[in-house]
Write an enzyme that holds these catalytic residues in place. Sequence first.
Site, PDB file in Angstrom:
ATOM      1  N   SER A   5      11.375  56.174  -5.552  1.00 47.39           N
ATOM      2  CA  SER A   5      11.327  55.409  -4.536  1.00 47.39           C
ATOM      3  C   SER A   5      12.243  53.980  -4.569  1.00 47.39           C
ATOM      4  O   SER A   5      12.670  53.436  -3.785  1.00 47.39           O
ATOM      5  CB  SER A   5       9.901  55.002  -4.387  1.00 47.39           C
ATOM      6  OG  SER A   5       8.972  55.968  -4.147  1.00 47.39           O
TER       7      SER A   5
ATOM      8  N   SER B  57       6.995  61.868 -11.517  1.00 48.12           N
ATOM      9  CA  SER B  57       6.328  61.141 -10.893  1.00 48.12           C
ATOM     10  C   SER B  57       6.814  59.699 -11.945  1.00 48.12           C
ATOM     11  O   SER B  57       6.793  59.960 -13.155  1.00 48.12           O
ATOM     12  CB  SER B  57       4.828  61.199 -11.208  1.00 48.12           C
ATOM     13  OG  SER B  57       4.137  60.054 -10.844  1.00 48.12           O
TER      14      SER B  57
ATOM     15  N   ASP C 192       5.516  58.618  -0.420  1.00 52.55           N
ATOM     16  CA  ASP C 192       4.350  57.754  -0.567  1.00 52.55           C
ATOM     17  C   ASP C 192       4.197  56.535   0.557  1.00 52.55           C
ATOM     18  O   ASP C 192       3.186  56.184   0.663  1.00 52.55           O
ATOM     19  CB  ASP C 192       5.282  56.510  -1.557  1.00 52.55           C
ATOM     20  CG  ASP C 192       5.230  56.967  -3.044  1.00 52.55           C
ATOM     21  OD1 ASP C 192       4.691  58.218  -3.415  1.00 52.55           O
ATOM     22  OD2 ASP C 192       6.028  56.340  -3.904  1.00 52.55           O
TER      23      ASP C 192
ATOM     24  N   GLY D 213      12.156  64.443  -8.784  1.00 55.12           N
ATOM     25  CA  GLY D 213      11.877  63.890 -10.082  1.00 55.12           C
ATOM     26  C   GLY D 213      10.709  63.695 -10.629  1.00 55.12           C
ATOM     27  O   GLY D 213       9.701  63.689  -9.717  1.00 55.12           O
TER      28      GLY D 213
END
Length: 173
Positions: free
Chosen positions: A16, A11, A36, A9
């Site tokens: 996350s 940013s 990340d 997807g």
Amino acid sequence: MASVVVVNGASSAGKSTLVAAAQPLLPRPFLAFGLDLLLFGDALPLDTAGRVRDWTALRPGVLAGHRRAVRAFADAGVDVITDVVLESQEQADDWDAVLVGLDVLWVGLHASVDELRRRERARGDRPVGDAEQDLGTVHTFHAYDLELDSAEGVEACARRLAARVDSGSAAPR
């Protein structure tokens, strides 16, 4: 055989956050190994101002290495859930080549432009507009086994993702 869940997807779409929310709901332990961890951890070399040294040169290798590290964990018998921002057909094709033969579930996480802008402003760690730029292409490079919308809320999305994994509907690629 280990399974891999790839959440793609824009940013700031909540990838996350979704991964973290889904982890305890998944039917067995999955290692969360998102990019990340490298980008915002202590792995990348920094200059004296705290910025990544020569990111332009490092970037292709770091992205390719991330894909191969996911495969290495799966080959070691570890189920992995990761999140990505597909930026090109070449990246998508490399993910497919790297994950060939594994049970893979591709998840598309969608978010509205207004929500992406709101999240970028709240985060403050990237220029507002990056996510909107991603949105124009990020979902064009790969088909999904499951599509989620962040407007449903992270818990609802996490439950849907976990239910899909629990159903065993990921297929070898």
